[in-house]
Design an enzyme around this catalytic site. Structure first.
Site, PDB file in Angstrom:
ATOM      1  N   GLY A  52     127.738  16.489 -92.088  1.00  0.00           N
ATOM      2  CA  GLY A  52     128.381  15.222 -91.727  1.00  0.00           C
ATOM      3  C   GLY A  52     129.801  15.337 -91.210  1.00  0.00           C
ATOM      4  N   ASP A 108     132.898  13.401 -94.251  1.00  0.00           N
ATOM      5  CA  ASP A 108     132.711  12.227 -93.402  1.00  0.00           C
ATOM      6  C   ASP A 108     132.959  10.941 -94.180  1.00  0.00           C
ATOM      7  OD1 ASP A 108     130.456  12.635 -94.999  1.00  0.00           O
ATOM      8  OD2 ASP A 108     128.995  12.504 -93.377  1.00  0.00           O
ATOM      9  N   ASP A 111     131.577   8.013-100.950  1.00  0.00           N
ATOM     10  CA  ASP A 111     130.678   6.921-101.330  1.00  0.00           C
ATOM     11  C   ASP A 111     130.695   6.789-102.861  1.00  0.00           C
ATOM     12  OD1 ASP A 111     128.668   4.981-101.086  1.00  0.00           O
ATOM     13  OD2 ASP A 111     127.066   6.460-101.073  1.00  0.00           O
ATOM     14  N   LYS A 139     133.863   4.081 -98.749  1.00  0.00           N
ATOM     15  CA  LYS A 139     133.162   2.876 -99.220  1.00  0.00           C
ATOM     16  C   LYS A 139     133.637   2.632-100.649  1.00  0.00           C
ATOM     17  CE  LYS A 139     128.623   3.461 -97.103  1.00  0.00           C
ATOM     18  NZ  LYS A 139     127.219   3.723 -97.454  1.00  0.00           N
ATOM     19  N   PHE A 160     125.070   0.949 -94.866  1.00  0.00           N
ATOM     20  CA  PHE A 160     124.697   2.308 -94.486  1.00  0.00           C
ATOM     21  C   PHE A 160     125.023   2.508 -93.010  1.00  0.00           C
ATOM     22  CE2 PHE A 160     122.223   5.975 -93.391  1.00  0.00           C
ATOM     23  CZ  PHE A 160     122.508   6.806 -94.470  1.00  0.00           C
ATOM     24  N   VAL A 161     125.915   3.475 -92.752  1.00  0.00           N
ATOM     25  CA  VAL A 161     126.392   3.671 -91.380  1.00  0.00           C
ATOM     26  C   VAL A 161     125.962   5.030 -90.830  1.00  0.00           C
ATOM     27  CG1 VAL A 161     128.359   2.099 -91.563  1.00  0.00           C
ATOM     28  CG2 VAL A 161     128.646   4.487 -92.257  1.00  0.00           C
ATOM     29  N   ASP A 167     124.512  10.723 -90.523  1.00  0.00           N
ATOM     30  CA  ASP A 167     123.099  10.670 -90.131  1.00  0.00           C
ATOM     31  C   ASP A 167     122.277   9.758 -91.010  1.00  0.00           C
ATOM     32  OD1 ASP A 167     123.170  12.356 -92.509  1.00  0.00           O
ATOM     33  OD2 ASP A 167     121.096  12.850 -92.017  1.00  0.00           O
ATOM     34  N   ARG A 173     123.654  11.587 -85.469  1.00  0.00           N
ATOM     35  CA  ARG A 173     124.960  12.237 -85.652  1.00  0.00           C
ATOM     36  C   ARG A 173     125.768  12.257 -84.353  1.00  0.00           C
ATOM     37  NH1 ARG A 173     125.054  14.686 -90.760  1.00  0.00           N
ATOM     38  NH2 ARG A 173     123.130  15.663 -91.453  1.00  0.00           N
TER      39      ARG A 173
HETATM   40  P1  IMP Z   1     128.816  10.646-102.517  1.00  0.00           P
HETATM   41  O1  IMP Z   1     128.632  11.881-103.333  1.00  0.00           O
HETATM   42  O2  IMP Z   1     127.916   9.525-102.961  1.00  0.00           O
HETATM   43  O3  IMP Z   1     130.259  10.192-102.385  1.00  0.00           O
HETATM   44  O4  IMP Z   1     128.185  10.941-101.120  1.00  0.00           O
HETATM   45  C1  IMP Z   1     128.818  11.441-100.079  1.00  0.00           C
HETATM   46  C2  IMP Z   1     127.800  11.860 -99.037  1.00  0.00           C
HETATM   47  O5  IMP Z   1     126.731  10.913 -98.894  1.00  0.00           O
HETATM   48  C3  IMP Z   1     128.478  11.890 -97.708  1.00  0.00           C
HETATM   49  O6  IMP Z   1     129.025  13.156 -97.462  1.00  0.00           O
HETATM   50  C4  IMP Z   1     127.361  11.538 -96.756  1.00  0.00           C
HETATM   51  O7  IMP Z   1     126.677  12.720 -96.385  1.00  0.00           O
HETATM   52  C5  IMP Z   1     126.410  10.683 -97.544  1.00  0.00           C
HETATM   53  N1  IMP Z   1     126.590   9.232 -97.238  1.00  0.00           N
HETATM   54  C6  IMP Z   1     127.136   8.290 -98.035  1.00  0.00           C
HETATM   55  N2  IMP Z   1     127.141   7.078 -97.442  1.00  0.00           N
HETATM   56  C7  IMP Z   1     126.585   7.273 -96.223  1.00  0.00           C
HETATM   57  C8  IMP Z   1     126.323   6.388 -95.106  1.00  0.00           C
HETATM   58  O8  IMP Z   1     126.602   5.177 -95.106  1.00  0.00           O
HETATM   59  N3  IMP Z   1     125.739   6.971 -94.027  1.00  0.00           N
HETATM   60  C9  IMP Z   1     125.417   8.295 -93.966  1.00  0.00           C
HETATM   61  N4  IMP Z   1     125.658   9.151 -94.970  1.00  0.00           N
HETATM   62  C10 IMP Z   1     126.229   8.648 -96.093  1.00  0.00           C
HETATM   63 MG    MG Z   2     127.971  14.600 -96.222  1.00  0.00          MG
END
Ligand code: IMP
Ligand code: MG
Length: 194
Positions: A52, A108, A111, A139, A160-161, A167, A173
């Protein structure tokens, strides 16, 4: 004579465009200036999270003239889903030694916070001089573990973006913008070709 530019059509799988290519470019330049204020002329080691963060990292690094070392790591992701599952797993770790180095983790999107909190503490254990985190998107409302990045490109709503590195099932991507994926495209079946 160049032909007049047609307005760029929105990708049919997008519900809306959240950030266009110009907005992203301007913000990445500003983040480059912010990095310069943080690191001045010092060297730092960038740890980009594949896949990402690849596009963002490539553009961001060209905005700074510091000596930089680049490493890429891979952490298990969503697969063909829009919700993260369980504990993130390190699939491909660091190649460079980060002891006594300034480390900048680039991703990227922040979340739930699970990926970056795990990685930041893992790298913190390797005795770096400093560890900072830069994400293009945040987010905020989705956090499951407390974690904040040092540098954030854009705070975005809980949608979800895709695009500019992000992706769904490995697609989208290469979009130059970041857009909200249409709900009817957010199923594993929609991610499959054909
Ligand atoms: P976290 O561990 O939940 O913070 O997840 C982070 C990873 O989830 C990011 O590096 C992305 O690869 C993926 N991710 C989270 N939200 C999105 C989204 O809206 N679109 C695409 N990938 C996402
Ligand atoms: Mg990622």
């Amino acid at each position: 004579m160049p032909s007049p530019r047609k307005p760029t059509a929105i990708h049919p799988d997008l519900e809306s465009v959240l950030l266009d290519a110009d907005q992203i470019r301007r913000r990445v330049k500003a983040l480059g200036r912010a990095l310069k204020r943080v690191y001045r002329d010092e060297e730092f080691t960038v740890v980009a999270i594949m896949n990402g963060a690849i596009l963002f990292t490539a553009d961001l690094l060209r905005e700074v003239d510091n000596p930089v070392r680049l490493d890429c790591i891979r952490i298990s992701s969503y697969g063909a889903a829009t919700e993260s599952r369980g504990i993130p797993k390190l699939i491909h770790g660091l190649t460079l030694d980060v002891a006594d180095r300034h480390v900048l983790i680039v991703d990227d999107i922040l979340d739930t916070g699970k990926t970056l909190s795990l990685l930041a503490s893992m790298i913190g254990g390797l005795k770096p001089k400093s560890v900072r985190v830069c994400v293009l998107l945040d987010k905020e409302g989705r956090r499951q573990v407390p974690f904040e990045a040092d540098l954030v490109g854009f705070k975005i709503p809980d949608k979800f973006v895709v695009g500019y590195g992000l992706d769904f099932a490995e697609r989208y991507r290469n979009l130059t913008c970041i857009g909200v994926l249409r709900p009817d495209r957010q199923s594993s079946a929609a991610g499959k070709p054909g």
